[in-house]
Design a protein around this motif. Structure first.
Motif, PDB file in Angstrom:
ATOM      1  N   MET A 176       0.721  -1.188  -0.150  1.00 34.30           N
ATOM      2  CA  MET A 176       0.058   0.174   0.105  1.00 34.30           C
ATOM      3  C   MET A 176       0.848   1.356  -0.038  1.00 34.30           C
ATOM      4  N   GLY A 227       2.244   2.389  -3.193  1.00 31.51           N
ATOM      5  CA  GLY A 227       1.236   2.846  -4.262  1.00 31.51           C
ATOM      6  C   GLY A 227       0.470   1.516  -5.197  1.00 31.51           C
ATOM      7  N   GLY A 228       0.531   0.423  -4.565  1.00 29.02           N
ATOM      8  CA  GLY A 228       0.051  -0.981  -5.138  1.00 29.02           C
ATOM      9  C   GLY A 228      -1.438  -1.040  -4.853  1.00 29.02           C
ATOM     10  N   THR A 229      -2.179  -1.892  -5.595  1.00 25.59           N
ATOM     11  CA  THR A 229      -3.633  -2.111  -5.007  1.00 25.59           C
ATOM     12  C   THR A 229      -3.372  -3.317  -4.115  1.00 25.59           C
ATOM     13  N   ILE A 230      -4.403  -3.731  -3.195  1.00 25.79           N
ATOM     14  CA  ILE A 230      -4.249  -4.671  -1.983  1.00 25.79           C
ATOM     15  C   ILE A 230      -4.489  -5.862  -2.818  1.00 25.79           C
ATOM     16  N   THR A 231      -5.115  -5.742  -3.910  1.00 24.87           N
ATOM     17  CA  THR A 231      -5.361  -7.067  -4.761  1.00 24.87           C
ATOM     18  C   THR A 231      -5.725  -6.821  -6.057  1.00 24.87           C
ATOM     19  N   VAL A 275     -11.155  -9.422  -2.253  1.00 22.72           N
ATOM     20  CA  VAL A 275     -11.078  -8.562  -0.733  1.00 22.72           C
ATOM     21  C   VAL A 275     -11.424  -9.482   0.280  1.00 22.72           C
ATOM     22  N   TYR A 278      -8.218  -2.661   1.974  1.00 24.67           N
ATOM     23  CA  TYR A 278      -9.198  -2.343   1.024  1.00 24.67           C
ATOM     24  C   TYR A 278      -9.812  -0.871   1.191  1.00 24.67           C
ATOM     25  N   GLU A 311      -8.540   0.997   3.290  1.00 25.07           N
ATOM     26  CA  GLU A 311      -7.555   2.243   3.189  1.00 25.07           C
ATOM     27  C   GLU A 311      -7.401   2.693   1.520  1.00 25.07           C
ATOM     28  N   GLN A 312      -7.418   1.907   0.762  1.00 21.00           N
ATOM     29  CA  GLN A 312      -7.448   2.071  -0.452  1.00 21.00           C
ATOM     30  C   GLN A 312      -8.517   2.748  -1.219  1.00 21.00           C
ATOM     31  N   PRO A 370     -11.638   5.256  -1.925  1.00 19.92           N
ATOM     32  CA  PRO A 370     -11.977   6.491  -1.584  1.00 19.92           C
ATOM     33  C   PRO A 370     -13.066   6.557  -0.515  1.00 19.92           C
ATOM     34  N   LEU A 406     -15.325   8.439   0.327  1.00 20.53           N
ATOM     35  CA  LEU A 406     -16.727   8.648  -0.311  1.00 20.53           C
ATOM     36  C   LEU A 406     -17.482   7.757  -1.110  1.00 20.53           C
ATOM     37  N   ILE A 407     -16.592   6.989  -1.821  1.00 16.74           N
ATOM     38  CA  ILE A 407     -17.290   5.862  -2.660  1.00 16.74           C
ATOM     39  C   ILE A 407     -17.585   4.703  -1.822  1.00 16.74           C
ATOM     40  N   ASN A 416     -18.673   5.149   0.912  1.00 16.76           N
ATOM     41  CA  ASN A 416     -20.091   5.348   1.519  1.00 16.76           C
ATOM     42  C   ASN A 416     -21.251   5.169   0.646  1.00 16.76           C
ATOM     43  N   ILE A 449     -16.499  -6.206   1.521  1.00 16.56           N
ATOM     44  CA  ILE A 449     -16.861  -5.067   0.779  1.00 16.56           C
ATOM     45  C   ILE A 449     -17.378  -3.831   1.852  1.00 16.56           C
ATOM     46  N   THR A 465     -13.088  13.311  -3.800  1.00 13.24           N
ATOM     47  CA  THR A 465     -13.050  11.668  -3.866  1.00 13.24           C
ATOM     48  C   THR A 465     -11.929  11.454  -4.888  1.00 13.24           C
ATOM     49  N   GLU A 466     -10.811  10.844  -4.603  1.00  7.71           N
ATOM     50  CA  GLU A 466      -9.996  10.407  -5.422  1.00  7.71           C
ATOM     51  C   GLU A 466      -9.551   8.977  -5.222  1.00  7.71           C
ATOM     52  N   SER A 467      -9.555   8.168  -6.543  1.00  8.56           N
ATOM     53  CA  SER A 467      -9.146   6.836  -6.427  1.00  8.56           C
ATOM     54  C   SER A 467      -7.828   6.753  -6.795  1.00  8.56           C
ATOM     55  N   ARG A 468      -7.170   5.436  -6.309  1.00  8.81           N
ATOM     56  CA  ARG A 468      -5.637   5.448  -6.497  1.00  8.81           C
ATOM     57  C   ARG A 468      -5.480   5.170  -7.923  1.00  8.81           C
ATOM     58  N   LEU A 498      -3.938   3.411 -10.831  1.00  8.05           N
ATOM     59  CA  LEU A 498      -3.655   1.887 -10.863  1.00  8.05           C
ATOM     60  C   LEU A 498      -3.614   1.225 -12.467  1.00  8.05           C
ATOM     61  N   SER A 510      -6.861  -3.395 -11.121  1.00  6.60           N
ATOM     62  CA  SER A 510      -7.317  -3.669  -9.621  1.00  6.60           C
ATOM     63  C   SER A 510      -8.337  -4.653  -9.255  1.00  6.60           C
ATOM     64  N   GLY A 511      -8.376  -5.603  -8.459  1.00  2.00           N
ATOM     65  CA  GLY A 511      -9.573  -6.364  -8.521  1.00  2.00           C
ATOM     66  C   GLY A 511     -10.213  -6.186  -7.019  1.00  2.00           C
ATOM     67  N   ALA A 512      -9.960  -4.926  -6.295  1.00  2.00           N
ATOM     68  CA  ALA A 512     -10.387  -4.767  -5.170  1.00  2.00           C
ATOM     69  C   ALA A 512     -11.802  -4.178  -5.237  1.00  2.00           C
ATOM     70  N   ALA A 557     -25.686   9.214  -1.246  1.00  2.00           N
ATOM     71  CA  ALA A 557     -24.452   9.363  -0.493  1.00  2.00           C
ATOM     72  C   ALA A 557     -23.467  10.587  -0.625  1.00  2.00           C
ATOM     73  N   LEU A 558     -23.397  10.821  -1.746  1.00  2.00           N
ATOM     74  CA  LEU A 558     -22.387  11.650  -2.262  1.00  2.00           C
ATOM     75  C   LEU A 558     -23.146  13.362  -2.367  1.00  2.00           C
TER      76      LEU A 558
END
Lengths: 551, 551
Positions: free
Chosen positions: A479, A482-486, A491, A499, A501-502, A504, A506-507, A509, A529, B239-242, B244, B247-249, B517-518
């Protein structure tokens, strides 16, 4: 209920096992890694000796008695996935968190009825395909206040229902296992060619729910790209997306379902895009002097748009441990295939490109139908690997894997950091050295998917805890780099902290709110999830669970 | 504020127009279609004569005065997208639903501040990229009880912020227009090669929000497949996605954002995967005797995995109307390109395959840098097409398009039904015949994306209503034949009824919950993706809007 029985504590069916001939080189590797051939072999768990509490759900409605099981075998079989962590706990005999009921629906209507029943009695539901999760995706490790856990095994929903030859598509039930799917498609001269390592013991529904990635796959990596439409049963009813080759109408409904890992509902069938069977196949194995030069070659291949169907960079140690190559150098296994036209020129271009980075052929099949011995050796270890697990665990050997994906610009740093972190963690946690190796399972023009394997000898009584300590250090390093957890292990429950942590915030939520719309009682695979904490914030007051059990 | 001004009622900038030379063949086509060269030409709308109510929001906070505009030009420019329906309403001078405020943020912080202000005064927010929507995506046609509409134009957020040459990736602001993006990438010898027809007047953020599809694109169709990570401002924050490569997370956060069309937030920047510039290009145009045999050839090409970068089957009438081919036969325009290796062999394989279906070359460029005259003719019409709109509308000519995707097995039935339905609808609604034609814009192994164009002469006073009556019949036919309501034009406000029909009901509920939610106040592009009815069910009691206006 299930005629041919799966092993309740290990990979495969009861009539399958690694042969002595197969195990000899594997044992040899372990002896070499740890400098000893004296492993005390623990006995395998037996149904009689394992620790299991009585089921909390005791009143099975008459309508379900034929399809529900509560015997020790069924509950044990569904208590764990197939990671080393699972194996270690199973060898310790800890089946205390086995599901209370295992249901085998034969129709979608039965799936819906079972979910409705679970809602009525406030039981958690765990969807179960092949049970090959290595991330606790099917483990009933649920903290919330549910009346019990019902695992729904999709075993009987295993047919190809419809084939559309014109559109090269098939409608398939979600519970079908990989080999059975290929067998039924073969009758129509078709194939999906989606080969995750779990292929033999995983299902189409499981692949879709967890966004599985295939190996030796023509075209796309993820099952996502083969899905045309999905039917799913949720506590709110059945949802079915329109079967389409492509659509730009809003966020893709299927892309939302894919990755929910059973937390929104149970996938019952899907339309999938299939392929003609490949007629042209070529492969080559190259050896490189330098690992990072080899990685550069792989980057060049991918950015040139060559995109081999197999492109697997294996580091020197892993090549040696898997007996793929004994020359203490990294190797690159390449493959191209097509149902329609020769692909020799693509392999030629790729091999030429590799030469610029110092890559030289080890051996190469001249005739398309011939397999390179090196590639064959590696592939065999890949598919058979899961069968060796029980022998390792019995000897107290921890062999675990984790995987990620990262932009090319961050690869070297991630690789070095992860290798160093795991190497150090193994020494610190177990008090002696182990191994940690890396291969690429998938490549993209913008980054590779590195897959790490480590071996160590943890303390017998604390094998899972020590393994998890090492994995946690590895995950933190992934993490941080800068990688993805999977990339494709999903997950489950294991990866949830990283996951979260990775993802976002708000997403997260938004996904929780979406789940609530489909699963208002929060009973579907809780803690996967969407966190159990998030579910608890909206979940209805638990029913009187004592009354349920006694009714 | 904007130095080079866009035309407020038509395509392009004020310094751009179709030349007389360019218009001559287009006018000739219209004369031929309708058997007349006597079109009464309506005057274009002027800022002085159009109908526009005073802004409902009158109190602009001091902090925003520099970036907010309320003049007639700005409000008119942001009142409509660029469909025929929009054009007809603009020529009628109906700008009654223009936005009340047009804001031009220069930073993400200003985007957030503007959204916060909109929340405070309960105004609806419409994100605006290039304003090229043909589905009412930016039209302030909002029924709900909001204090007004603030359109946020991303014009100034137009820079490539960072280039990662190693990973072939770039971080780019969302408001960048197509040509500017390519220009800035070219400085790094890179390209995105994403060419929607709107390329000149659409933005990266718009492409991502609406899941745009490119033409002449290497590799993937949709912008979706080029996105590595997204930053988006929502009413709840950023909101900001990592970033990558894969990713399969869980469900992909980006795949959820893509397709929300501004209903969840405003995309401010994205990491995108880019390409080396192509060096090898080949193309050919083939002619077929039979349309359905030609479609079969396209199916064979796609299912053989040949996947040309351009593969565009154009029916006989459309080939004639666009002056691509005058022989009253369908043509197939093919193109391959690569930055790295020659692609002649791919074109050769494809042309050979087409021969089996009766396809014969019309003409072919022998030298890669040479363009086929036929392909060039067609491409020119494609890119220049939007500039002709104002001339058509002025003459009372309705030219509209709609597009879909469908499995190959359903294509012939969909095609026949749609052609028949539109042909009949044109006669019924307008009282005289028109034309309806079809081309494939994109192809997949499991189905094509047919794109339909129709011409008719509606009643002058009711051009938009009559056009919509024809389109509604077409959409009904598309839906009935199993197609999607849109392959790449997006949903906007125009497609909402059919989108709601297509989307699984429960997934619609999940998306509504995710939006909530957003965007708890329901102010982001209301009525797009999530219905205004769904928003009204949770939206807070409207503020005292009179007080807002007067404060």
């Amino acid at each position: 209920m299930v005629e041919r029985r799966r092993k309740f504590y290990a990979w495969g069916f009861e009539d399958q096992a690694a042969t002595a001939e197969e195990m000899a080189p594997v044992l040899d590797t372990w002896h070499r890694i740890f400098g000893t051939d004296r492993f005390e072999v623990m006995p395998a768990p037996t149904l009689e000796t394992i620790d299991m509490r009585p089921p909390r759900i005791t009143a099975i409605p008459a309508a379900f008695r034929e399809i529900c099981r509560q015997d020790r075998y069924e509950r044990a079989l569904h208590a764990y996935g197939r990671s080393f962590l699972d194996s270690a706990r199973m060898f310790r005999g800890d089946f205390t968190r086995a599901p209370d009921v295992v249901a085998y629906p034969r129709t979608e209507a039965e799936v819906q009825a079972l979910i409705d029943w679970a809602s009525d009695i406030d039981a958690a539901v765990i969807p179960f395909g092949g049970g090959s999760s290595v991330v606790g995706g099917v483990n009933p490790e649920i903290d919330g206040n549910y009346s019990g856990v019902i695992t729904i095994d999709m075993w009987y929903m295993n047919r190809v229902l419809e084939v559309d030859q014109v559109s090269r598509s098939a409608r398939v039930q979600a519970g079908i296992y990989g080999p059975d799917l290929e067998k039924q498609l073969k009758e129509h001269s078709l194939t999906l060619r989606h080969f995750p390592q779990s292929f033999e013991l995983s299902t189409l529904g499981g692949w879709i729910a967890t966004r599985a990635a295939g190996h030796f796959a023509s075209n796309a990596t993820y099952i996502d790209d083969y899905v045309e439409g999905i039917r799913m049963v949720t506590p709110e009813g059945v949802t079915e997306s329109r079967r389409l080759p492509a659509s730009g109408a809003g966020p893709s409904p299927d892309r939302y379902v894919m990755g929910t890992e059973g937390s929104a509902g149970i996938i019952t069938e899907a339309w999938i895009r299939v392929l003609n069977r490949p007629r042209h196949k070529v492969g080559a194995t190259l050896v490189f002097d330098d690992y990072y030069r080899a990685a550069e070659a792989v980057r060049a291949i991918s950015q040139a748009g060559l995109q081999p169907d197999n492109c697997r960079l294996i580091d020197a140690l892993e090549a040696r441990l898997t007996k793929s190559y004994d020359g203490d150098k990294p190797i690159l296994v390449l493959g191209y295939e097509s149902a329609h036209y020769p692909v020799d020129h693509l392999l030629k271009l790729t091999v030429e490109l590799c030469a610029e980075y110092g890559g030289a052929p080890v051996e190469r099949s001249e005739r398309p139908e011939e397999r390179s011995a090196v590639a064959g050796q590696w592939r065999n270890a890949f598919i058979r690997g899961p069968y060796y697990r029980e022998h390792m665990t019995a000897r107290g050997i921890c062999r675990e894997t984790f995987e990620t994906a990262v932009p090319w610009s961050g690869f070297a740093e991630l690789h070095d950091s992860v290798i160093r972190t795991v190497d150090e963690a193994i020494r610190r946690v177990t008090g002696r050295p182990g191994t940690v190796t890396c291969r690429f399972t998938h490549i993209y023009p913008n980054g590779p998917a590195p897959y790490f394997t480590f071996h160590c000898l943890p303390e017998r009584a604390r094998m899972d805890a020590q393994c998890m300590e090492i994995k946690s250090a590895a995950y933190d390093a992934v993490m941080k780099a800068g990688g993805t957890i999977t990339h494709h292990h999903a997950v489950g429950r294991l990866h949830m902290p990283w996951y979260v942590e990775q993802r976002p915030k708000l997403i997260g939520n938004a996904f929780a709110a979406a789940k609530r719309a489909l699963d208002p009682a929060g009973i579907m695979n809780p803690g996967v999830i969407v966190t159990e904490e998030a579910i608890a914030a909206w979940r209805r007051a638990p029913a009187n669970h004592e009354a349920v059990a006694a009714s």
